[in-house]
Design a protein around this motif. Structure first.
Motif, PDB file in Angstrom:
ATOM      1  N   SER A 100      33.112  46.489  40.108  1.00  8.13           N
ATOM      2  CA  SER A 100      34.523  46.712  40.449  1.00  8.13           C
ATOM      3  C   SER A 100      34.890  46.068  41.777  1.00  8.13           C
ATOM      4  O   SER A 100      36.017  45.570  41.951  1.00  8.13           O
ATOM      5  CB  SER A 100      34.804  48.217  40.521  1.00  8.13           C
ATOM      6  N   ALA A 101      33.949  46.051  42.705  1.00  8.33           N
ATOM      7  CA  ALA A 101      34.206  45.530  44.051  1.00  8.33           C
ATOM      8  C   ALA A 101      34.013  44.024  44.138  1.00  8.33           C
ATOM      9  O   ALA A 101      34.669  43.360  44.938  1.00  8.33           O
ATOM     10  CB  ALA A 101      33.290  46.240  45.057  1.00  8.33           C
ATOM     11  N   MET A 102      33.144  43.486  43.312  1.00  5.82           N
ATOM     12  CA  MET A 102      32.844  42.049  43.390  1.00  5.82           C
ATOM     13  C   MET A 102      34.010  41.199  42.902  1.00  5.82           C
ATOM     14  O   MET A 102      34.159  40.051  43.302  1.00  5.82           O
ATOM     15  CB  MET A 102      31.598  41.718  42.567  1.00  5.82           C
ATOM     16  N   ARG A 103      34.836  41.748  42.033  1.00  3.97           N
ATOM     17  CA  ARG A 103      35.892  40.963  41.368  1.00  3.97           C
ATOM     18  C   ARG A 103      37.289  41.243  41.929  1.00  3.97           C
ATOM     19  O   ARG A 103      38.264  40.700  41.434  1.00  3.97           O
ATOM     20  CB  ARG A 103      35.882  41.272  39.862  1.00  3.97           C
ATOM     21  N   LEU A 120      46.982  48.183  43.379  1.00  2.00           N
ATOM     22  CA  LEU A 120      46.547  47.092  42.513  1.00  2.00           C
ATOM     23  C   LEU A 120      45.061  47.217  42.191  1.00  2.00           C
ATOM     24  O   LEU A 120      44.641  46.998  41.047  1.00  2.00           O
ATOM     25  CB  LEU A 120      46.823  45.744  43.183  1.00  2.00           C
ATOM     26  N   ALA A 121      44.278  47.546  43.201  1.00  2.00           N
ATOM     27  CA  ALA A 121      42.840  47.692  42.989  1.00  2.00           C
ATOM     28  C   ALA A 121      42.545  48.742  41.930  1.00  2.00           C
ATOM     29  O   ALA A 121      41.716  48.527  41.032  1.00  2.00           O
ATOM     30  CB  ALA A 121      42.152  48.041  44.303  1.00  2.00           C
ATOM     31  N   ARG A 136      36.882  53.658  44.134  1.00  2.00           N
ATOM     32  CA  ARG A 136      36.759  53.703  45.595  1.00  2.00           C
ATOM     33  C   ARG A 136      36.185  52.393  46.139  1.00  2.00           C
ATOM     34  O   ARG A 136      36.670  51.860  47.140  1.00  2.00           O
ATOM     35  CB  ARG A 136      35.852  54.865  46.009  1.00  2.00           C
ATOM     36  N   GLY A 137      35.177  51.866  45.475  1.00  2.00           N
ATOM     37  CA  GLY A 137      34.573  50.621  45.937  1.00  2.00           C
ATOM     38  C   GLY A 137      35.552  49.469  45.915  1.00  2.00           C
ATOM     39  O   GLY A 137      35.633  48.685  46.869  1.00  2.00           O
ATOM     40  N   ALA A 138      36.312  49.363  44.832  1.00  2.63           N
ATOM     41  CA  ALA A 138      37.309  48.295  44.726  1.00  2.63           C
ATOM     42  C   ALA A 138      38.399  48.464  45.774  1.00  2.63           C
ATOM     43  O   ALA A 138      38.816  47.495  46.431  1.00  2.63           O
ATOM     44  CB  ALA A 138      37.914  48.285  43.326  1.00  2.63           C
ATOM     45  N   ALA A 139      38.883  49.691  45.941  1.00  2.00           N
ATOM     46  CA  ALA A 139      39.963  49.940  46.904  1.00  2.00           C
ATOM     47  C   ALA A 139      39.499  49.691  48.335  1.00  2.00           C
ATOM     48  O   ALA A 139      40.274  49.194  49.171  1.00  2.00           O
ATOM     49  CB  ALA A 139      40.483  51.366  46.751  1.00  2.00           C
ATOM     50  N   ALA A 140      38.248  50.026  48.633  1.00  2.00           N
ATOM     51  CA  ALA A 140      37.726  49.795  49.980  1.00  2.00           C
ATOM     52  C   ALA A 140      37.710  48.305  50.302  1.00  2.00           C
ATOM     53  O   ALA A 140      38.117  47.879  51.396  1.00  2.00           O
ATOM     54  CB  ALA A 140      36.315  50.370  50.103  1.00  2.00           C
ATOM     55  N   VAL A 141      37.248  47.492  49.358  1.00  2.00           N
ATOM     56  CA  VAL A 141      37.178  46.047  49.592  1.00  2.00           C
ATOM     57  C   VAL A 141      38.578  45.451  49.669  1.00  2.00           C
ATOM     58  O   VAL A 141      38.873  44.633  50.550  1.00  2.00           O
ATOM     59  CB  VAL A 141      36.342  45.358  48.501  1.00  2.00           C
ATOM     60  N   ALA A 142      39.463  45.856  48.762  1.00  2.00           N
ATOM     61  CA  ALA A 142      40.843  45.351  48.802  1.00  2.00           C
ATOM     62  C   ALA A 142      41.520  45.728  50.110  1.00  2.00           C
ATOM     63  O   ALA A 142      42.270  44.925  50.695  1.00  2.00           O
ATOM     64  CB  ALA A 142      41.634  45.882  47.613  1.00  2.00           C
ATOM     65  N   SER A 143      41.263  46.933  50.602  1.00  2.00           N
ATOM     66  CA  SER A 143      41.844  47.376  51.871  1.00  2.00           C
ATOM     67  C   SER A 143      41.310  46.546  53.030  1.00  2.00           C
ATOM     68  O   SER A 143      42.069  46.136  53.922  1.00  2.00           O
ATOM     69  CB  SER A 143      41.523  48.860  52.109  1.00  2.00           C
TER      70      SER A 143
END
Length: 264
Positions: A100-103, A120-121, A136-143
């Motif tokens: 989820s976070a890599m993409r 969006l994440a 959470r992982g995706a949102a953390a990276v997008a943030s």
């Protein structure tokens, strides 16, 4: 974006046999893109189509993830993602993996506010990774990307992530030397972000990420996505990435870059 692809390509040859060093040639004959790059392009294409009014973002995300999976079937996807893509129905499967976070870098670069980046994440992530930690992982990276691209100092980004997502007040040196393959967001996203926090430039961030060990291509893809927002990608590295991409992925990156320019 190119930062994620660069990290993925550099890390591709170190995932199985970790290097645990910062002293290595960035690119070699065997350096290649994997699912991190393919699915980054898929999410960016979904956002582009959504921006043009082509449908609901979640539906477009599913369509593009399937499209790019079928276009690049040998890109070393995770087992559960393969089952999802080949299954009769594409329903979320509760994953908390770092896929989820890599993409997710497209969401952070496209958004204009933290709230938009996080929304969006979640929307493009929950179509597969609907476990709270996957989101959470995706949102953390997008943030982190949103904050970095708007000039927020690294220590402020670090405090924000620490207060809202994961503990990141540790050092690279404190990561155990036997840190192994960890696919969960909670056990790989913080490490990838700390590799960025301790960096002094894009290349240094990627070298930090590889030196950790573990899931090297994905950790470096996550690190690279945030490092791109903070530093940009040096032209020499971008050129090396470009010549390893296929035309369809290169075209998405180019179109996405133009869209970002039009939103400034």
């Amino acid at each position: 974006m190119y930062g994620a692809a660069a990290g993925d390509i550099v890390g591709s040859i170190y995932e199985i046999e970790n290097l645990r060093s910062k002293d290595f040639p960035l690119f070699s004959a065997g350096s290649h893109f994997t699912d991190d790059t393919v699915l980054t392009a898929a999410i960016e294409e979904a956002i582009l189509r959504w921006d043009e009014g082509d449908g609901e973002l979640e539906t477009l995300a599913v369509e593009e993830l399937l499209h790019f999976f079928n276009a690049h079937p040998d890109a070393a996807y995770g087992g559960r993602f393969i089952e999802w893509a080949r299954g009769p129905e594409q329903k979320p499967y509760g994953s908390f993996g770092n896929g989820s976070a890599m993409r997710i870098s497209g969401a952070g670069f496209y958004a204009k506010t933290l709230e938009e980046a996080q929304q969006l994440a979640e929307r493009v992530t929950a179509v597969t990774h609907n476990h709270p930690d996957g989101i959470r992982g995706a949102a953390a990276v997008a943030s982190a990307i949103l904050l970095a691209k708007t000039g927020t100092p690294k220590e402020e980004i670090r405090r924000y992530i620490d207060n809202n997502y994961y503990p990141v007040m540790f050092t690279l040196a404190s990561i155990p030397k036997d840190y192994g393959f960890e696919a969960a967001c909670s056990r790989s996203v913080p490490q990838a972000l700390v590799a960025f926090f301790e960096s002094d430039g894009f290349e240094d961030a990627i070298r930090n990420a590889i030196s950790i060990g573990g899931d090297s291509d994905t950790i470096a893809a996550i690190t690279g996505s945030v490092a791109e927002a903070a530093y940009g990608v040096p032209e020499t590295i971008r050129s090396e990435v470009d010549r390893r991409l296929t035309p369809d992925i290169r075209a998405v990156f180019a179109a996405f870059g133009k869209k970002l320019d039009s939103r400034k």
